[in-house]
Motif scaffolding. Sequence first.
Motif, PDB file in Angstrom:
ATOM      1  N   SER A 158      -9.525  24.256  -7.858  1.00 41.69           N
ATOM      2  CA  SER A 158      -9.090  25.655  -7.890  1.00 41.69           C
ATOM      3  C   SER A 158      -7.623  25.804  -7.491  1.00 41.69           C
ATOM      4  CB  SER A 158      -9.963  26.506  -6.960  1.00 41.69           C
ATOM      5  OG  SER A 158      -9.674  26.231  -5.597  1.00 41.69           O
ATOM      6  N   LEU A 159      -7.026  24.743  -6.980  1.00 40.68           N
ATOM      7  CA  LEU A 159      -5.620  24.795  -6.575  1.00 40.68           C
ATOM      8  C   LEU A 159      -4.668  24.731  -7.767  1.00 40.68           C
ATOM      9  CD1 LEU A 159      -5.720  22.362  -3.501  1.00 40.68           C
ATOM     10  CD2 LEU A 159      -5.720  24.872  -3.472  1.00 40.68           C
ATOM     11  N   GLY A 160      -5.219  24.455  -8.949  1.00 38.38           N
ATOM     12  CA  GLY A 160      -4.394  24.422 -10.146  1.00 38.38           C
ATOM     13  C   GLY A 160      -3.748  23.079 -10.410  1.00 38.38           C
ATOM     14  N   LEU A 161      -4.191  22.036  -9.710  1.00 37.41           N
ATOM     15  CA  LEU A 161      -3.666  20.689  -9.907  1.00 37.41           C
ATOM     16  C   LEU A 161      -4.579  19.894 -10.838  1.00 37.41           C
ATOM     17  CD1 LEU A 161      -2.764  19.913  -6.185  1.00 37.41           C
ATOM     18  CD2 LEU A 161      -1.164  20.498  -8.013  1.00 37.41           C
ATOM     19  N   LYS A 162      -4.023  18.868 -11.465  1.00 35.02           N
ATOM     20  CA  LYS A 162      -4.820  18.000 -12.336  1.00 35.02           C
ATOM     21  C   LYS A 162      -5.797  17.174 -11.505  1.00 35.02           C
ATOM     22  CE  LYS A 162      -1.391  15.756 -14.074  1.00 35.02           C
ATOM     23  NZ  LYS A 162      -0.629  14.771 -14.872  1.00 35.02           N
TER      24      LYS A 162
ATOM     25  N   LYS B 181       0.220  11.658  -2.546  1.00 35.91           N
ATOM     26  CA  LYS B 181       1.067  12.124  -1.445  1.00 35.91           C
ATOM     27  C   LYS B 181       2.009  13.242  -1.877  1.00 35.91           C
ATOM     28  CE  LYS B 181       2.099   9.060   1.641  1.00 35.91           C
ATOM     29  NZ  LYS B 181       1.415   9.590   2.851  1.00 35.91           N
ATOM     30  N   GLU B 182       2.414  13.244  -3.141  1.00 39.18           N
ATOM     31  CA  GLU B 182       3.368  14.263  -3.592  1.00 39.18           C
ATOM     32  C   GLU B 182       2.779  15.673  -3.589  1.00 39.18           C
ATOM     33  OE1 GLU B 182       1.890  12.220  -7.484  1.00 39.18           O
ATOM     34  OE2 GLU B 182       2.416  11.621  -5.434  1.00 39.18           O
ATOM     35  N   VAL B 183       1.450  15.792  -3.511  1.00 40.43           N
ATOM     36  CA  VAL B 183       0.844  17.128  -3.461  1.00 40.43           C
ATOM     37  C   VAL B 183       0.133  17.382  -2.131  1.00 40.43           C
ATOM     38  CG1 VAL B 183       0.548  17.173  -5.973  1.00 40.43           C
ATOM     39  CG2 VAL B 183      -1.353  16.394  -4.521  1.00 40.43           C
TER      40      VAL B 183
ATOM     41  N   SER C 104      -2.847  20.728   1.794  1.00 37.62           N
ATOM     42  CA  SER C 104      -3.172  21.071   3.179  1.00 37.62           C
ATOM     43  C   SER C 104      -2.764  22.496   3.527  1.00 37.62           C
ATOM     44  CB  SER C 104      -2.499  20.092   4.141  1.00 37.62           C
ATOM     45  OG  SER C 104      -1.090  20.144   4.006  1.00 37.62           O
ATOM     46  N   SER C 105      -1.773  23.036   2.825  1.00 44.81           N
ATOM     47  CA  SER C 105      -1.296  24.396   3.100  1.00 44.81           C
ATOM     48  C   SER C 105      -2.143  25.465   2.423  1.00 44.81           C
ATOM     49  CB  SER C 105       0.165  24.546   2.648  1.00 44.81           C
ATOM     50  OG  SER C 105       1.004  23.632   3.306  1.00 44.81           O
ATOM     51  N   ASN C 106      -2.929  25.069   1.422  1.00 41.48           N
ATOM     52  CA  ASN C 106      -3.633  26.064   0.613  1.00 41.48           C
ATOM     53  C   ASN C 106      -5.150  26.017   0.704  1.00 41.48           C
ATOM     54  OD1 ASN C 106      -1.675  27.691  -1.302  1.00 41.48           O
ATOM     55  ND2 ASN C 106      -0.823  25.629  -1.083  1.00 41.48           N
ATOM     56  N   ILE C 107      -5.695  25.082   1.457  1.00 38.87           N
ATOM     57  CA  ILE C 107      -7.150  25.052   1.623  1.00 38.87           C
ATOM     58  C   ILE C 107      -7.507  25.565   3.019  1.00 38.87           C
ATOM     59  CG2 ILE C 107      -9.191  23.580   1.817  1.00 38.87           C
ATOM     60  CD1 ILE C 107      -8.142  21.875  -0.383  1.00 38.87           C
ATOM     61  N   GLU C 108      -8.119  26.723   3.056  1.00 35.00           N
ATOM     62  CA  GLU C 108      -8.578  27.314   4.314  1.00 35.00           C
ATOM     63  C   GLU C 108     -10.081  27.543   4.312  1.00 35.00           C
ATOM     64  OE1 GLU C 108      -6.258  30.848   4.728  1.00 35.00           O
ATOM     65  OE2 GLU C 108      -4.469  29.761   5.420  1.00 35.00           O
TER      66      GLU C 108
ATOM     67  N   GLU D 141       0.821  -1.212   0.000  1.00 30.63           N
ATOM     68  CA  GLU D 141       0.000   0.000   0.000  1.00 30.63           C
ATOM     69  C   GLU D 141       0.855   1.263   0.000  1.00 30.63           C
ATOM     70  OE1 GLU D 141      -2.924   0.084   3.079  1.00 30.63           O
ATOM     71  OE2 GLU D 141      -4.127  -1.525   2.195  1.00 30.63           O
ATOM     72  N   ASP D 142       1.992   1.220   0.682  1.00 29.52           N
ATOM     73  CA  ASP D 142       2.862   2.401   0.755  1.00 29.52           C
ATOM     74  C   ASP D 142       3.377   2.820  -0.615  1.00 29.52           C
ATOM     75  OD1 ASP D 142       2.552   2.528   3.487  1.00 29.52           O
ATOM     76  OD2 ASP D 142       4.414   1.469   3.938  1.00 29.52           O
ATOM     77  N   GLU D 143       3.498   1.855  -1.527  1.00 24.82           N
ATOM     78  CA  GLU D 143       4.018   2.161  -2.857  1.00 24.82           C
ATOM     79  C   GLU D 143       3.095   3.108  -3.630  1.00 24.82           C
ATOM     80  OE1 GLU D 143       6.930   1.062  -3.763  1.00 24.82           O
ATOM     81  OE2 GLU D 143       7.264  -0.529  -2.288  1.00 24.82           O
ATOM     82  N   PHE D 144       1.824   3.172  -3.238  1.00 26.84           N
ATOM     83  CA  PHE D 144       0.848   3.960  -3.994  1.00 26.84           C
ATOM     84  C   PHE D 144       0.850   5.432  -3.610  1.00 26.84           C
ATOM     85  CE2 PHE D 144      -0.434  -0.345  -4.645  1.00 26.84           C
ATOM     86  CZ  PHE D 144      -0.918  -0.364  -5.949  1.00 26.84           C
ATOM     87  N   GLN D 145       1.531   5.783  -2.528  1.00 34.66           N
ATOM     88  CA  GLN D 145       1.746   7.192  -2.171  1.00 34.66           C
ATOM     89  C   GLN D 145       0.430   7.987  -2.164  1.00 34.66           C
ATOM     90  OE1 GLN D 145       5.107   8.660  -1.420  1.00 34.66           O
ATOM     91  NE2 GLN D 145       5.073   6.475  -0.963  1.00 34.66           N
ATOM     92  N   ILE D 146      -0.471   7.586  -1.255  1.00 38.46           N
ATOM     93  CA  ILE D 146      -1.788   8.217  -1.149  1.00 38.46           C
ATOM     94  C   ILE D 146      -1.977   8.787   0.255  1.00 38.46           C
ATOM     95  CG2 ILE D 146      -4.292   7.800  -1.180  1.00 38.46           C
ATOM     96  CD1 ILE D 146      -3.782   5.608  -3.264  1.00 38.46           C
ATOM     97  N   SER D 147      -2.551   9.979   0.332  1.00 42.48           N
ATOM     98  CA  SER D 147      -2.883  10.604   1.612  1.00 42.48           C
ATOM     99  C   SER D 147      -4.400  10.742   1.742  1.00 42.48           C
ATOM    100  CB  SER D 147      -2.249  11.994   1.729  1.00 42.48           C
ATOM    101  OG  SER D 147      -0.841  11.910   1.737  1.00 42.48           O
ATOM    102  N   LEU D 148      -4.891  10.571   2.959  1.00 39.79           N
ATOM    103  CA  LEU D 148      -6.319  10.741   3.265  1.00 39.79           C
ATOM    104  C   LEU D 148      -6.484  11.947   4.176  1.00 39.79           C
ATOM    105  CD1 LEU D 148      -9.323   9.792   3.427  1.00 39.79           C
ATOM    106  CD2 LEU D 148      -8.614   8.332   5.344  1.00 39.79           C
ATOM    107  N   PHE D 149      -7.358  12.880   3.775  1.00 42.47           N
ATOM    108  CA  PHE D 149      -7.636  14.062   4.585  1.00 42.47           C
ATOM    109  C   PHE D 149      -9.095  14.079   5.029  1.00 42.47           C
ATOM    110  CE2 PHE D 149      -3.905  15.697   2.292  1.00 42.47           C
ATOM    111  CZ  PHE D 149      -3.190  16.260   3.352  1.00 42.47           C
TER     112      PHE D 149
END
Length: 257
Positions: free
Chosen positions: A112-116, A136-138, A143-147, A82-90
């Motif tokens: 709106s963050l400008g990501l795909k 995970k790479e983003v 987390s820093s840009n969503i308020e 599972e770690d190989e898939f580099q996924i984060s849950l928020f």
Amino acid sequence: MNIYQHFRPEEREFIDLVLQWKSFVEFNYAPKLTDFLDPREQHILKLIIGEHGEVKYHFFGGYDQAERKRALLYPEYFTPTEDEFQISLFEIHYPKKFVKIEHPQVLGTLMSLGLKRGKFGDILINDEQIQFFTAKEVSFYVSSNIETIGRTGVKLSEQPFENVIASNEKWEENDLTVSSLRLDTVISGVYHISRQKAQDLIQHHLVKVNWTLTENTSFLCEIGDMISVRGFGRVKLIRIDGKTKKEKWRIIVAKQK
């Protein structure tokens, strides 16, 4: 053999991408991780990679029932975890007593963050609890840009996968007859609206097929297609049961409740 003949013309770009991933694994003898893929893209990848070649694949989207998943292509020696898939849950924290946040608002904020779109997995909503998956790479950037979401102040907290919530999304199967498998005709039959209304929805960029906007009212639907109509919900074409005596198509669809 021309591989493209088995797919739709608009899928050629993605097919080329899958072939590039496959070549990367073969040439480098190393794994290749993709962005999140929708179910149609997953289906195409499965068909192209196959089950018996030297390149293997595995999907994971953060939980077993995930719709959007990252794919890992890898050589035979490799054992994916599972770690190989580099996924984060928020999880999204907000004043639940005073406001309601819905799926389109969450997706709109993420985009709106400008990501795909491929950097985001499923968005899960169960009553007032909301979670979403990211690559995970983003995750730090997200987390820093969503308020805020809409006008509501929010906070994000990263969660372990064992805390994932069950989505309360429900589907109901229906059978109906339609005069053709054209997109406008199927939408008209599913949602009990006129064909002209269905054409207007398509031409005003309110309809997606397999997670892609389409303006083609005569697009021919096939088994497995997911149709999304803004304001009406989603429907999946489950089965085509042939024609009636009056030459109408008998189809089975699963409609989002």
